[in-house]
Design a protein around this motif. Structure first.
Motif, PDB file in Angstrom:
ATOM      1  N   VAL A 133       0.846  -1.197   0.000  1.00  0.00           N
ATOM      2  CA  VAL A 133       0.000   0.000   0.000  1.00  0.00           C
ATOM      3  C   VAL A 133       0.879   1.244   0.000  1.00  0.00           C
ATOM      4  O   VAL A 133       1.931   1.268   0.649  1.00  0.00           O
ATOM      5  CB  VAL A 133      -0.901   0.002   1.255  1.00  0.00           C
ATOM      6  N   SER A 134       0.449   2.276  -0.708  1.00  0.00           N
ATOM      7  CA  SER A 134       1.234   3.507  -0.765  1.00  0.00           C
ATOM      8  C   SER A 134       1.197   4.231   0.582  1.00  0.00           C
ATOM      9  O   SER A 134       0.216   4.128   1.330  1.00  0.00           O
ATOM     10  CB  SER A 134       0.681   4.430  -1.847  1.00  0.00           C
ATOM     11  N   PRO A 135       2.231   4.967   0.903  1.00  0.00           N
ATOM     12  CA  PRO A 135       2.237   5.748   2.151  1.00  0.00           C
ATOM     13  C   PRO A 135       1.065   6.723   2.241  1.00  0.00           C
ATOM     14  O   PRO A 135       0.533   6.969   3.323  1.00  0.00           O
ATOM     15  CB  PRO A 135       3.576   6.500   2.094  1.00  0.00           C
ATOM     16  N   GLN A 136       0.677   7.281   1.083  1.00  0.00           N
ATOM     17  CA  GLN A 136      -0.442   8.228   1.094  1.00  0.00           C
ATOM     18  C   GLN A 136      -1.752   7.547   1.501  1.00  0.00           C
ATOM     19  O   GLN A 136      -2.570   8.116   2.230  1.00  0.00           O
ATOM     20  CB  GLN A 136      -0.616   8.873  -0.287  1.00  0.00           C
ATOM     21  N   GLY A 207      -1.318  10.535  -7.031  1.00  0.00           N
ATOM     22  CA  GLY A 207      -1.694  11.905  -6.692  1.00  0.00           C
ATOM     23  C   GLY A 207      -1.095  12.382  -5.386  1.00  0.00           C
ATOM     24  O   GLY A 207      -0.248  11.726  -4.767  1.00  0.00           O
ATOM     25  N   THR A 208      -1.573  13.519  -4.946  1.00  0.00           N
ATOM     26  CA  THR A 208      -1.078  14.142  -3.716  1.00  0.00           C
ATOM     27  C   THR A 208      -1.772  13.530  -2.497  1.00  0.00           C
ATOM     28  O   THR A 208      -2.779  12.812  -2.611  1.00  0.00           O
ATOM     29  CB  THR A 208      -1.362  15.648  -3.732  1.00  0.00           C
ATOM     30  N   TYR A 212      -5.612  11.734  -1.932  1.00  0.00           N
ATOM     31  CA  TYR A 212      -5.869  10.487  -1.209  1.00  0.00           C
ATOM     32  C   TYR A 212      -6.834  10.726  -0.049  1.00  0.00           C
ATOM     33  O   TYR A 212      -7.739   9.918   0.202  1.00  0.00           O
ATOM     34  CB  TYR A 212      -4.559   9.878  -0.691  1.00  0.00           C
ATOM     35  N   ASP A 213      -6.640  11.826   0.678  1.00  0.00           N
ATOM     36  CA  ASP A 213      -7.532  12.142   1.796  1.00  0.00           C
ATOM     37  C   ASP A 213      -8.964  12.353   1.310  1.00  0.00           C
ATOM     38  O   ASP A 213      -9.921  11.893   1.942  1.00  0.00           O
ATOM     39  CB  ASP A 213      -7.043  13.409   2.521  1.00  0.00           C
ATOM     40  N   ALA A 214      -9.103  13.057   0.190  1.00  0.00           N
ATOM     41  CA  ALA A 214     -10.438  13.313  -0.364  1.00  0.00           C
ATOM     42  C   ALA A 214     -11.098  12.007  -0.801  1.00  0.00           C
ATOM     43  O   ALA A 214     -12.306  11.808  -0.611  1.00  0.00           O
ATOM     44  CB  ALA A 214     -10.340  14.285  -1.540  1.00  0.00           C
ATOM     45  N   CYS A 215     -10.315  11.109  -1.387  1.00  0.00           N
ATOM     46  CA  CYS A 215     -10.839   9.819  -1.821  1.00  0.00           C
ATOM     47  C   CYS A 215     -11.321   9.009  -0.618  1.00  0.00           C
ATOM     48  O   CYS A 215     -12.412   8.434  -0.638  1.00  0.00           O
ATOM     49  CB  CYS A 215      -9.754   9.054  -2.580  1.00  0.00           C
ATOM     50  N   ALA A 216     -10.520   8.980   0.434  1.00  0.00           N
ATOM     51  CA  ALA A 216     -10.895   8.238   1.640  1.00  0.00           C
ATOM     52  C   ALA A 216     -12.172   8.810   2.253  1.00  0.00           C
ATOM     53  O   ALA A 216     -13.062   8.059   2.684  1.00  0.00           O
ATOM     54  CB  ALA A 216      -9.755   8.273   2.657  1.00  0.00           C
TER      55      ALA A 216
END
Length: 231
Positions: A133-136, A207-208, A212-216
């Protein structure tokens, strides 16, 4: 104050035991008890909910046009138990009209025993097995779960056959699956369809952190809406 409520109020303020008060209550139709709630104090209602239990309280709320006020008098745990006993349509209507934070708390606790029997798996359409999994992604969901040890897995027919529901994040995912497995159309949906919004979730790959935060956050919101619709 009607006679029925006067009798009940007198019992609540007497030295009668809970068992004696419950015996009295069982002589009334749930609609009659619903009519009494407005004339009771909050403390009296809380005692009433305790005496009736979750199922009977849910039956009483069925006769109240807007039971939000009374649901708010319950603890989150008690509210979840009562809502889990309600008809699915009534439960969804009630949840949709609650404050978002209160709704999220109740949905999370709804029917926990049933949730223990649910197994969820993540698999990708275009992924190799064993990917990290990516760090983001780890950062985006750290307040919900620790996914640092998760490894990617490709979706295959065996997983599809075993699943009761297959949820894709975008319409393109669904289209790919339906082209390959049209016989499974009854159990393949997008998360947006399941939630009733029909929106897609954009892949934040590459992405930034903000993306990632918006997706979550979007996935969490859609899951909350979808789970609220379950029977």
């Amino acid at each position: 104050m009607n006679k029925k409520y006067s009798e009940l109020a007198e019992l609540f303020r007497s030295e009668k035991t809970d068992e004696e008060i419950l015996d009295f209550l069982l002589n009334f139709h749930k609609n009659d008890i619903a009519d009494m709630l407005a004339g009771m104090t909050e403390e009296e209602r809380k005692r009433l909910y305790h005496l009736l239990g979750a199922q009977k309280t849910a039956d009483v709320f069925k006769y109240i046009e807007d039971p939000r006020k009374y649901i708010k008098e319950l603890t989150v745990e008690s509210a979840a138990r009562v809502i889990s006993e309600m008809d699915s349509d009534d439960a969804v209507d009630l949840l949709e009209n609650l404050d978002p934070q209160e709704k999220e708390q109740i949905v999370r606790m709804l029917d926990e025993d049933a949730k223990k029997d649910v197994v969820t798996l993540s698999a990708g359409l275009f992924t190799a097995p064993g990917g990290r999994v990516s760090p983001q992604a780890i950062e985006a969901v750290k307040d919900v779960a620790d996914i640092s040890g998760h490894l990617s897995r490709p979706l295959n027919k065996a997983l599809l056959d075993a699943a009761d529901l297959v949820v894709g994040l975008a319409a393109d995912h669904k289209k790919v699956l339906l082209r390959q497995f049209p016989e499974m159309s009854d159990k393949i949906v997008t998360l947006g369809e399941w939630a009733g919004t029909n929106e897609d979730v954009a892949d934040p790959f590459g992405g930034t952190q903000e993306e990632y935060d918006a997706c979550a956050a979007q996935i969490k919101e859609l899951l909350t809406k979808a789970l609220a619709k379950l029977d």
